[in-house]
Write an enzyme that holds these catalytic residues in place. Sequence first.
Site, mmCIF file in Angstrom:
data_model
loop_
_atom_site.group_PDB
_atom_site.id
_atom_site.type_symbol
_atom_site.label_atom_id
_atom_site.label_comp_id
_atom_site.label_asym_id
_atom_site.label_seq_id
_atom_site.Cartn_x
_atom_site.Cartn_y
_atom_site.Cartn_z
ATOM 1 N N GLU A 119 -6.054 -8.233 0.874
ATOM 2 C CA GLU A 119 -6.599 -7.818 2.175
ATOM 3 C C GLU A 119 -8.054 -7.419 2.017
ATOM 4 O O GLU A 119 -8.411 -6.703 1.070
ATOM 5 C CB GLU A 119 -5.878 -6.595 2.752
ATOM 6 N N GLU A 169 0.796 -1.237 0.000
ATOM 7 C CA GLU A 169 0.000 0.000 0.000
ATOM 8 C C GLU A 169 0.823 1.278 0.000
ATOM 9 O O GLU A 169 0.787 2.057 0.968
ATOM 10 C CB GLU A 169 -0.957 0.018 1.202
HETATM 11 C C1 GCO Z 1 -2.337 -2.390 5.033
HETATM 12 C C2 GCO Z 1 -3.116 -2.142 6.140
HETATM 13 C C3 GCO Z 1 -3.064 -3.076 7.284
HETATM 14 C C4 GCO Z 1 -4.150 -2.556 8.170
HETATM 15 C C5 GCO Z 1 -5.504 -2.886 7.600
HETATM 16 C C6 GCO Z 1 -6.609 -2.272 8.382
HETATM 17 O O1 GCO Z 1 -2.068 -1.405 4.534
HETATM 18 O O2 GCO Z 1 -1.989 -3.437 4.607
HETATM 19 O O3 GCO Z 1 -2.802 -0.911 6.621
HETATM 20 O O4 GCO Z 1 -1.775 -3.037 7.806
HETATM 21 O O5 GCO Z 1 -4.021 -3.053 9.428
HETATM 22 O O6 GCO Z 1 -5.632 -2.403 6.308
HETATM 23 O O7 GCO Z 1 -6.492 -0.904 8.381
#
Ligand code: GCO
Length: 450
Positions: free
Chosen positions: A362, A174
């Site tokens: 995710e 991300e």
């Molecule tokens: C990511 C996310 C995770 C978070 C999840 C909930 O970017 O992969 O930030 O690390 O914990 O998306 O917010």
Amino acid sequence: MNKVETSFLHKNQFGDDFLWGVSTAAFQIEGAHDTDGKGPSIWDVFTSQKGKIKNGHHASNACDFYNSYQNDIDLIRELNIPNFRFSISWPRIMPTGVPPINQAGIAYYNKIIDALLSSGIEPWITLYHWDLPHDLELKGGWTNRESVNWFSAYVEICVQSFGDRVKNWMVINEPSVFTGAGYFLGIHAPGKKGITNYLKAMHHVTLATAAGAKIIRNRIPDAHIGTTFSCTHIEPATQSSKDIEAAKRVDTLLNRTFIEPILGMGYPQGDLPVLKKLNAYIVEDDLNNLSFDFDFIGLQCYTREVVKSSLLIPYIGAELISAEKRNVISTDMGWEVYPPALYEVLKKFNAYNGIKKIIITENGAAFPDTLKNGKVYDIKRTHYIQDHLEQILKAKKEGLNVDGYFVWTLTDNFEWAEGYNARFGLIHVDFDTQQRTIKHSGLWFKDFLS
Ligand code: GCO
């Protein structure tokens, strides 16, 4: 365990090759922040500063995965989950970010990989899930162009150390979130602000993504190489041309800025003029070095955003209307529960030429779970997952490309600026005792995958 089936979904509807998994990140679960030679990361430093994290939480111990990994791997197996996504902590491997290597860090990840493989679980490595070595931040972190070389050297070490057993690799997690929150808004580590920091970090991270992927390709010929992007379905608040234009700018910022250069399309400067400022940092061959032919793209989608035009917001001229203001059902993160968003982003990313395979790396939800009589009845999370799987099925029936689904996340963990307040796990954690309890959602998933 008793059957906890509550929907008509069946695994077979997704096809035999569909990949099922669960995702985690080192900083959010490992703890052991200074054990066995690990150096500090920007998140160790950020969490130690006053007022940065809700309730002053920190992740020095987190879920103690560093010590209890075998127990958690046993739980993954118990839930019938065949693929486990986890990240490598760069400062565990290289405490200052550059050589020398900390052999204890390598040994630790070898143990994880070997334990997964001997449990019949496929390891999926994310090379960078936000925990940059603090010493590199002292040299500017991702705003320093040298970061591309630092990262490449780190990738080399990981690939040499683990590439004999690990075939599934994701380069960066991300980028839009950690550059936006960490280098523009200052609400995530390293807490930097401003457009200059943000744009430099954006360009260097994108170069590093392609550079890292090339290293994996050269060293592991049969590697399955991806990288992950957050994505959000964007809708204008009204059909006025102002709101439609504002929504387009937000969509460009959140969904297009990082993937398009990787696909060889360059930065989407036409639809978001502030990106033209990037030209000051683009040198010589950069435009050729931004792209890579990934085997798969990981999409991470949780919600949609509704956007209205706003002259008060610099660079983007747009404002998100919160779920609370819209009076819609939301999670503990304040994110609207809107499963069709997943279908919409699948449609959107399927429209790009050059994406070979899409995996949802995710998706999940934070709700205020309570442990009662040894059980957590998190029916909202169970429904959240089921409803999102329905959207994947809808996409598949229409012939859209989508080849896997990884739940975020295995256990409740350290949720960045939210601390331990936002629980996302299929498994409940009592952070005082580190006791694990499989929630209803976990039992449902287990049943579904059996
Ligand atoms: C990511 C996310 C995770 C978070 C999840 C909930 O970017 O992969 O930030 O690390 O914990 O998306 O917010």
